[in-house]
Motif scaffolding. Structure first.
Motif, short mmCIF file in Angstrom:
data_model
loop_
_atom_site.label_atom_id
_atom_site.label_comp_id
_atom_site.label_asym_id
_atom_site.label_seq_id
_atom_site.Cartn_x
_atom_site.Cartn_y
_atom_site.Cartn_z
N ILE A 182 4.75 -5.68 1.73
CA ILE A 182 5.45 -6.67 0.91
C ILE A 182 4.42 -7.68 0.38
N ASP A 183 4.56 -8.08 -0.89
CA ASP A 183 3.65 -9.04 -1.51
C ASP A 183 2.20 -8.59 -1.35
N ALA A 184 1.95 -7.32 -1.68
CA ALA A 184 0.63 -6.74 -1.47
C ALA A 184 -0.12 -6.49 -2.78
N ASP A 185 0.21 -7.25 -3.83
CA ASP A 185 -0.52 -7.10 -5.08
C ASP A 185 -1.94 -7.62 -4.91
N ALA A 186 -2.89 -6.88 -5.46
CA ALA A 186 -4.29 -7.28 -5.35
C ALA A 186 -4.58 -8.50 -6.21
N PRO A 187 -5.50 -9.33 -5.77
CA PRO A 187 -5.94 -10.45 -6.62
C PRO A 187 -6.71 -9.90 -7.82
N ALA A 188 -6.88 -10.69 -8.86
CA ALA A 188 -7.62 -10.27 -10.05
C ALA A 188 -9.07 -9.94 -9.70
N GLU A 189 -9.64 -10.69 -8.77
CA GLU A 189 -11.01 -10.46 -8.31
C GLU A 189 -11.06 -10.75 -6.82
N GLY A 190 -12.04 -10.16 -6.17
CA GLY A 190 -12.29 -10.48 -4.77
C GLY A 190 -11.27 -9.88 -3.82
N GLU A 191 -11.07 -10.58 -2.73
CA GLU A 191 -10.15 -10.11 -1.70
C GLU A 191 -9.27 -11.27 -1.24
N ARG A 192 -8.08 -10.92 -0.76
CA ARG A 192 -7.16 -11.91 -0.19
C ARG A 192 -7.04 -11.61 1.30
N PHE A 193 -7.32 -12.62 2.11
CA PHE A 193 -7.27 -12.50 3.56
C PHE A 193 -6.07 -13.30 4.07
N GLU A 194 -5.25 -12.66 4.90
CA GLU A 194 -4.07 -13.34 5.46
C GLU A 194 -3.98 -13.06 6.95
N ALA A 195 -4.02 -14.11 7.76
CA ALA A 195 -3.85 -13.94 9.20
C ALA A 195 -2.38 -13.66 9.48
N LEU A 253 -7.56 -13.16 19.89
CA LEU A 253 -7.24 -12.05 19.01
C LEU A 253 -6.69 -12.55 17.68
N VAL A 254 -7.20 -12.01 16.57
CA VAL A 254 -6.68 -12.32 15.24
C VAL A 254 -6.42 -11.01 14.52
N VAL A 255 -5.20 -10.83 14.02
CA VAL A 255 -4.83 -9.66 13.21
C VAL A 255 -4.70 -10.16 11.78
N GLU A 256 -5.36 -9.46 10.87
CA GLU A 256 -5.47 -9.94 9.50
C GLU A 256 -5.16 -8.81 8.52
N ARG A 257 -4.47 -9.16 7.45
CA ARG A 257 -4.26 -8.23 6.34
C ARG A 257 -5.24 -8.63 5.24
N ILE A 258 -5.91 -7.62 4.67
CA ILE A 258 -6.86 -7.86 3.58
C ILE A 258 -6.43 -6.99 2.41
N ILE A 259 -6.32 -7.59 1.23
CA ILE A 259 -5.98 -6.87 0.01
C ILE A 259 -7.16 -7.04 -0.94
N SER A 260 -7.69 -5.90 -1.41
CA SER A 260 -8.91 -5.92 -2.22
C SER A 260 -8.66 -5.62 -3.68
N SER A 261 -9.43 -6.27 -4.52
CA SER A 261 -9.51 -5.96 -5.94
C SER A 261 -10.73 -5.06 -6.15
N SER A 262 -10.65 -4.17 -7.09
CA SER A 262 -11.82 -3.35 -7.40
C SER A 262 -12.93 -4.19 -8.01
N ALA A 263 -12.61 -5.42 -8.39
CA ALA A 263 -13.61 -6.35 -8.94
C ALA A 263 -14.24 -7.22 -7.86
#
Length: 111
Positions: A8-21, A28-38
């Motif tokens: 859910i809400d997993a659209d990639a940013p225009a550039e870089g990466e989005r990190f969400e704890a 312990l930290v579990v993180e979701r990372i969503i990457s842009s090809s840019a």
């Protein structure tokens, strides 16, 4: 209890990466990372161990000078202090990262 959905809400940013704890508990930290090809390749050398799984997409990671290809379902363990750089990543690549930080001195039982 905490629930959610990694997709859910997993659209990639225009550039870089989005990190969400998603979870922080003790060391312990579990993180979701969503990457842009840019994303610009950046070298990371972290003080904590990290286990990372690529849930969707494809990526090339350089780990301590060695190239590692990951596809959806692939995972990798990065011991603390291991240099690593994401060299190439597909648009919208979705990662799950688990960081295991060293315990604080007060957590070891030493006084």
């Amino acid at each position: 209890m905490q629930t959610g959905n990694l997709f859910i809400d997993a659209d990639a940013p225009a550039e870089g990466e989005r990190f969400e704890a998603l979870l922080s508990h003790k060391n312990l930290v579990v993180e979701r990372i969503i990457s842009s090809s840019a994303a610009v390749p950046t070298e990371y050398v972290q003080p904590q161990d990290e286990w990372v799984a690529l849930l969707q997409g494809a990526a090339t990671i350089e780990v301590a000078g060695e190239s590692v290809e990951l596809r959806a379902g692939g995972y990798l363990f990065l011991p603390a202090g291991t240099p690593h750089t994401v060299r190439r990543v597909s648009q919208g690549a979705l990662w799950l990262a688990i960081h295991l930080h060293p315990p604080a001195p007060s957590d070891t039982g030493d006084a």
